[in-house]
Design a protein around this motif. Structure first.
Motif, PDB file in Angstrom:
ATOM      1  N   LYS A 155      92.430  12.123  16.923  1.00 29.48           N
ATOM      2  CA  LYS A 155      93.430  13.072  16.449  1.00 29.48           C
ATOM      3  C   LYS A 155      94.084  13.806  17.623  1.00 29.48           C
ATOM      4  CE  LYS A 155      93.896  17.074  13.351  1.00 29.48           C
ATOM      5  NZ  LYS A 155      94.247  18.197  14.181  1.00 29.48           N
ATOM      6  N   GLU A 156      93.268  14.330  18.501  1.00 33.19           N
ATOM      7  CA  GLU A 156      93.809  15.048  19.652  1.00 33.19           C
ATOM      8  C   GLU A 156      94.598  14.106  20.569  1.00 33.19           C
ATOM      9  OE1 GLU A 156      92.376  18.863  21.945  1.00 33.19           O
ATOM     10  OE2 GLU A 156      91.040  17.158  22.322  1.00 33.19           O
ATOM     11  N   PHE A 157      94.118  12.881  20.730  1.00 37.34           N
ATOM     12  CA  PHE A 157      94.822  11.905  21.550  1.00 37.34           C
ATOM     13  C   PHE A 157      96.211  11.621  20.959  1.00 37.34           C
ATOM     14  CE2 PHE A 157      96.027   7.700  23.011  1.00 37.34           C
ATOM     15  CZ  PHE A 157      95.827   7.815  24.384  1.00 37.34           C
ATOM     16  N   ALA A 158      96.282  11.467  19.640  1.00 34.50           N
ATOM     17  CA  ALA A 158      97.565  11.224  18.977  1.00 34.50           C
ATOM     18  C   ALA A 158      98.524  12.398  19.186  1.00 34.50           C
ATOM     19  CB  ALA A 158      97.352  10.961  17.484  1.00 34.50           C
ATOM     20  N   GLU A 159      97.990  13.618  19.147  1.00 32.78           N
ATOM     21  CA  GLU A 159      98.826  14.797  19.399  1.00 32.78           C
ATOM     22  C   GLU A 159      99.361  14.797  20.827  1.00 32.78           C
ATOM     23  OE1 GLU A 159      96.218  18.055  18.432  1.00 32.78           O
ATOM     24  OE2 GLU A 159      96.298  17.611  16.277  1.00 32.78           O
ATOM     25  N   MET A 160      98.522  14.395  21.775  1.00 29.19           N
ATOM     26  CA  MET A 160      98.957  14.333  23.164  1.00 29.19           C
ATOM     27  C   MET A 160     100.056  13.285  23.347  1.00 29.19           C
ATOM     28  SD  MET A 160      96.750  13.667  26.645  1.00 29.19           S
ATOM     29  CE  MET A 160      96.396  11.932  26.311  1.00 29.19           C
ATOM     30  N   VAL A 161      99.869  12.117  22.749  1.00 29.26           N
ATOM     31  CA  VAL A 161     100.873  11.054  22.840  1.00 29.26           C
ATOM     32  C   VAL A 161     102.193  11.528  22.229  1.00 29.26           C
ATOM     33  CG1 VAL A 161     101.496   8.724  22.040  1.00 29.26           C
ATOM     34  CG2 VAL A 161      99.202   9.169  22.947  1.00 29.26           C
ATOM     35  N   ALA A 162     102.126  12.213  21.092  1.00 29.27           N
ATOM     36  CA  ALA A 162     103.338  12.724  20.443  1.00 29.27           C
ATOM     37  C   ALA A 162     104.053  13.740  21.338  1.00 29.27           C
ATOM     38  CB  ALA A 162     102.994  13.353  19.090  1.00 29.27           C
ATOM     39  N   LEU A 163     103.297  14.583  22.024  1.00 27.19           N
ATOM     40  CA  LEU A 163     103.886  15.557  22.939  1.00 27.19           C
ATOM     41  C   LEU A 163     104.588  14.851  24.111  1.00 27.19           C
ATOM     42  CD1 LEU A 163     104.322  18.493  23.874  1.00 27.19           C
ATOM     43  CD2 LEU A 163     102.090  18.348  24.996  1.00 27.19           C
ATOM     44  N   ILE A 164     103.949  13.849  24.665  1.00 21.55           N
ATOM     45  CA  ILE A 164     104.557  13.079  25.765  1.00 21.55           C
ATOM     46  C   ILE A 164     105.826  12.387  25.271  1.00 21.55           C
ATOM     47  CG2 ILE A 164     104.248  11.069  27.284  1.00 21.55           C
ATOM     48  CD1 ILE A 164     101.234  11.921  27.419  1.00 21.55           C
ATOM     49  N   ASP A 165     105.740  11.726  24.117  1.00 22.69           N
ATOM     50  CA  ASP A 165     106.910  11.042  23.547  1.00 22.69           C
ATOM     51  C   ASP A 165     108.076  12.009  23.372  1.00 22.69           C
ATOM     52  OD1 ASP A 165     105.491   8.636  23.366  1.00 22.69           O
ATOM     53  OD2 ASP A 165     105.089   8.852  21.223  1.00 22.69           O
ATOM     54  N   ALA A 166     107.812  13.155  22.759  1.00 26.71           N
ATOM     55  CA  ALA A 166     108.875  14.132  22.486  1.00 26.71           C
ATOM     56  C   ALA A 166     109.478  14.658  23.788  1.00 26.71           C
ATOM     57  CB  ALA A 166     108.325  15.288  21.646  1.00 26.71           C
ATOM     58  N   ASN A 167     108.628  14.953  24.750  1.00 23.97           N
ATOM     59  CA  ASN A 167     109.115  15.497  26.016  1.00 23.97           C
ATOM     60  C   ASN A 167     109.972  14.476  26.760  1.00 23.97           C
ATOM     61  OD1 ASN A 167     109.016  16.216  28.991  1.00 23.97           O
ATOM     62  ND2 ASN A 167     108.059  18.019  28.077  1.00 23.97           N
ATOM     63  N   LEU A 168     109.545  13.237  26.808  1.00 21.27           N
ATOM     64  CA  LEU A 168     110.295  12.224  27.552  1.00 21.27           C
ATOM     65  C   LEU A 168     111.579  11.819  26.808  1.00 21.27           C
ATOM     66  CD1 LEU A 168     107.404  10.110  29.079  1.00 21.27           C
ATOM     67  CD2 LEU A 168     108.832  11.830  30.199  1.00 21.27           C
ATOM     68  N   LYS A 169     111.566  11.868  25.483  1.00 24.58           N
ATOM     69  CA  LYS A 169     112.807  11.606  24.726  1.00 24.58           C
ATOM     70  C   LYS A 169     113.802  12.733  24.962  1.00 24.58           C
ATOM     71  CE  LYS A 169     110.813   8.702  21.201  1.00 24.58           C
ATOM     72  NZ  LYS A 169     110.101   8.679  19.944  1.00 24.58           N
ATOM     73  N   LYS A 170     113.304  13.961  25.045  1.00 26.55           N
ATOM     74  CA  LYS A 170     114.153  15.118  25.308  1.00 26.55           C
ATOM     75  C   LYS A 170     114.788  14.990  26.705  1.00 26.55           C
ATOM     76  CE  LYS A 170     112.188  19.080  26.100  1.00 26.55           C
ATOM     77  NZ  LYS A 170     111.390  20.288  25.949  1.00 26.55           N
ATOM     78  N   GLN A 171     114.035  14.490  27.671  1.00 21.38           N
ATOM     79  CA  GLN A 171     114.565  14.260  29.025  1.00 21.38           C
ATOM     80  C   GLN A 171     115.759  13.330  28.992  1.00 21.38           C
ATOM     81  OE1 GLN A 171     112.144  12.744  32.172  1.00 21.38           O
ATOM     82  NE2 GLN A 171     110.640  14.363  31.988  1.00 21.38           N
ATOM     83  N   VAL A 172     115.619  12.232  28.248  1.00 19.42           N
ATOM     84  CA  VAL A 172     116.687  11.238  28.156  1.00 19.42           C
ATOM     85  C   VAL A 172     117.921  11.852  27.496  1.00 19.42           C
ATOM     86  CG1 VAL A 172     117.355   9.036  27.112  1.00 19.42           C
ATOM     87  CG2 VAL A 172     115.114   9.283  28.165  1.00 19.42           C
ATOM     88  N   ALA A 173     117.713  12.661  26.463  1.00 18.76           N
ATOM     89  CA  ALA A 173     118.817  13.275  25.729  1.00 18.76           C
ATOM     90  C   ALA A 173     119.575  14.266  26.617  1.00 18.76           C
ATOM     91  CB  ALA A 173     118.292  13.988  24.492  1.00 18.76           C
ATOM     92  N   VAL A 174     118.894  14.941  27.516  1.00 20.62           N
ATOM     93  CA  VAL A 174     119.507  15.929  28.391  1.00 20.62           C
ATOM     94  C   VAL A 174     120.391  15.257  29.443  1.00 20.62           C
ATOM     95  CG1 VAL A 174     119.015  17.694  30.150  1.00 20.62           C
ATOM     96  CG2 VAL A 174     117.728  17.652  28.012  1.00 20.62           C
ATOM     97  N   LYS A 175     119.977  14.101  29.916  1.00 20.85           N
ATOM     98  CA  LYS A 175     120.711  13.422  30.995  1.00 20.85           C
ATOM     99  C   LYS A 175     122.039  12.856  30.569  1.00 20.85           C
ATOM    100  CE  LYS A 175     116.807  12.455  33.873  1.00 20.85           C
ATOM    101  NZ  LYS A 175     116.098  11.566  34.688  1.00 20.85           N
TER     102      LYS A 175
END
Length: 175
Positions: A155-175
């Motif tokens: 469960k915690e691992f899935a939350e971490m992966v979701a946080l990484i996914d969201a953060n890196l998608k946000k990076q792409v959207a900003v550029k």
């Protein structure tokens, strides 16, 4: 049978109390990542500051640790295979009290392709904690800790992966 259960319960009791009251963690979410240098490859030293501007995942583990060995294959498949080529992402696994002589064969035997780096004297581990592995720390592009975990649960691992996914998608959207 009852004796086996009692032994298991007595063995797990310290871990349950640790989860409720973690005195071994030295850093907090929202703080700046502690400064440290490390060997990125034999003979080549870098600083964590060299990775500012990237989302950084730091994993603290040991080759002998069962929860670490359960977690790392998932890290390979769900994080590293997905983001190893992402220019805004850096990932470092540090082997607590282990050197290249132990880490390189371990990495090869397990088929891992992410960086597994030595922390022979606990100099990196001791910036974040006094005890307990595995640990994951995510540092944002500004050098702030945005996530920390101790131990391994799906469960915690899935939350971490979701946080990484969201953060890196946000990076792409900003550029």
């Amino acid at each position: 049978m009852k004796m086996n259960r009692l032994v298991v319960l007595l063995f797990l009791l310290p871990f349950a109390s640790m989860a409720q009251e973690d005195k071994g963690t030295l850093t907090k979410v929202g703080e700046s990542v502690p400064q440290f240098s490390f060997e990125i490859e034999r003979g080549k030293t870098v600083s964590i500051n060299d990775y500012k501007g990237k989302l950084i995942l730091i994993n603290l583990f040991a080759t002998w640790c069962p929860p670490c060995n359960a977690e790392l294959p998932l890290v390979q498949k769900q994080i590293w295979d997905k983001y190893s080529d992402h220019t805004g992402f850096a990932f470092f696994v540090f082997g607590r009290e282990e050197g290249w002589d132990k880490l390189e064969p371990f990495k090869k035997a397990k088929g891992f392709t992410f960086p597994i780096l030595p922390d022979v004297d606990r100099s990196i581990f001791s910036k974040f904690a006094t005890q307990s592995i595995p640990r994951n720390i995510i540092v944002d592009q500004d050098g702030k800790i945005i996530y920390q975990s101790i131990g391994f649960s799906e469960k915690e691992f899935a939350e971490m992966v979701a946080l990484i996914d969201a953060n890196l998608k946000k990076q792409v959207a900003v550029k």
